[in-house]
Design an enzyme around this catalytic site. Structure first.
Site, PDB file in Angstrom:
ATOM      1  N   CYS A 115     -18.690 -45.619  -7.961  1.00  0.00           N
ATOM      2  CA  CYS A 115     -20.071 -46.216  -8.332  1.00  0.00           C
ATOM      3  C   CYS A 115     -20.274 -47.146  -7.097  1.00  0.00           C
ATOM      4  CB  CYS A 115     -20.310 -46.430  -9.576  1.00  0.00           C
ATOM      5  SG  CYS A 115     -20.242 -45.144 -10.726  1.00  0.00           S
ATOM      6  N   HIS A 244     -26.851 -51.142  -8.752  1.00  0.00           N
ATOM      7  CA  HIS A 244     -26.118 -49.888  -9.400  1.00  0.00           C
ATOM      8  C   HIS A 244     -26.939 -49.531 -10.908  1.00  0.00           C
ATOM      9  CE1 HIS A 244     -23.769 -46.554 -10.522  1.00  0.00           C
ATOM     10  NE2 HIS A 244     -23.151 -47.270 -11.241  1.00  0.00           N
ATOM     11  N   ASN A 274     -26.744 -42.537 -14.753  1.00  0.00           N
ATOM     12  CA  ASN A 274     -25.888 -43.185 -13.792  1.00  0.00           C
ATOM     13  C   ASN A 274     -25.536 -41.763 -12.749  1.00  0.00           C
ATOM     14  OD1 ASN A 274     -23.568 -44.206 -12.527  1.00  0.00           O
ATOM     15  ND2 ASN A 274     -22.655 -44.866 -14.116  1.00  0.00           N
TER      16      ASN A 274
END
Ligand code: UT7
Length: 317
Positions: A115, A244, A274
């Site tokens: 990520c 993020h 996500n």
């Protein structure tokens, strides 16, 4: 001196979007819209169509970034693509994107930092531009994350979505140190001791959510402090936080830490879930398309993900 200026942003989301209820019904999950939205802020996610690849999504995001920069593919001499869901071990997804864009010059490669991948890719691209290794670079985050989810694990399968985002960086001569446009700095970290709390095992994502959450708040806060300090800036200088997008609670905590009002924090987790390495460039594309982020704005980006990896970047648009 040379700086990497963000000349254009782009994003791509697969056509199919599923609400929490639709996902639960389709995969027969023992969950609820209330649990998912209260714990994470997620309400929907996009899912790639069968046969739609990570490279297809990455290339679509790049096309928008090029168009919005008024650039032609012939000026691109590097593609640096972050993904945890490459279409194959090799050729890299970046070279597949290069082919789809009809680019014949330069070089392309993938970056693996889960990520945090976009922040890593931005750091590598910025360093290469500053040293003259390339003059312009497409920096891409692209993920088909729903392909590596265990649909019998309700603790992870409700959290992720598919998509891609990209920025075009251009080498730009600036007068000197005091001229702060473009990427100001990037700050990359990893600690392999915590590799097992968020990993792909047997082809599927495994996460100890609470453990990751605990690391997230403290590590993101220290990366953000590091980025501000490196530039002699104060949190009051930050105009936009583009974090993020893993969990609205983590995003809110970072916004509060910086003293930013909620409207200065770019949030897409509700609509995208996500999307791993794609989440920051997708959020950048969202907030530049609708005119929220504009020329001269100071933007702070931060991410944490499997590795553990984490980092932050500061950019003046
Ligand atoms: O992008 C990379 C970085 N990733 C992150 O930053 C993620 C960080 N972690 C998180 O965002 C949160 O830890 C989660 C959203 C993943 C989970 O939230 P939590 O508050 O930490 O919940 P939990 O995993 O501790 O689970 C609490 C309860 C459990 O039930 P019991 O044991 O208390 O009875 C779970 O079984 O919630 C249950 N649960 C669910 N219930 C309904 C877990 N998943 C679900 C679900 N629906 N989908």
């Amino acid at each position: 001196m040379i700086r990497s200026v963000i000349a254009g942003t782009g994003g791509y989301l697969p056509a199919r979007s599923l609400s929490n209820d639709e996902l639960a019904a389709e995969y027969n999950l023992d969950t609820s819209d209330a649990w998912i939205s209260e714990r994470t802020g997620i309400r929907r996610r996009h899912m790639a169509a069968p046969g739609e690849t990570t490279a297809d999504m990455g290339a679509a995001a790049c096309r928008e970034a090029l168009a919005r920069a008024g650039a032609d593919a012939s000026e691109v001499d590097a593609i640096i693509l972050a993904t945890a869901t490459p279409d194959s071990a090799f050729p890299s997804t970046a070279t597949r994107v290069q082919e789809k864009l009809g680019i014949r010059q330069g070089f392309s490669f993938d970056i693996s930092a889960a990520c945090t991948g976009f922040i890593y890719a931005l750091g590598v691209a910025d360093s290469m531009i500053r040293t003259g290794a390339c003059r312009s670079a497409l920096v891409v985050g692209a993920e088909a994350f729903t392909r590596i989810l265990d649909w019998s694990d309700r603790g992870t399968c409700v959290l992720f979505g598919d998509g891609a985002g990209a920025v075009l960086l251009r080498a730009t001569e600036v007068a000197g140190e005091g001229t702060d446009s473009g990427i100001l700095s990037t700050h990359l970290h990893s600690d392999g001791r915590h590799g097992d709390i968020l990993q792909v095992e047997g082809g599927l994502v495994r996460m100890a959510g609470r453990e990751v959450f605990r690391h997230a708040v403290s590590k993101l806060a220290s990366a953000v402090d590091e980025a501000l300090k490196a530039n002699g800036l104060d949190q009051t200088d930050v105009q936009w936080l583009v974090p993020h997008q893993a969990n609205a609670r983590i995003i809110d905590a970072m916004g509060r830490k910086l003293g930013l009002p909620p409207e200065r924090v770019v949030v897409t987790v509700d609509r995208h879930a996500n999307t791993s390495a794609a989440s920051i460039p997708l959020a950048l594309a969202d907030a530049t398309r609708d005119g929220r982020i504009g020329a001269g704005d100071l933007v702070l980006m931060e991410a944490i993900g499997g590795g553990l990896t984490w980092g932050a970047a500061l950019a003046r648009f």
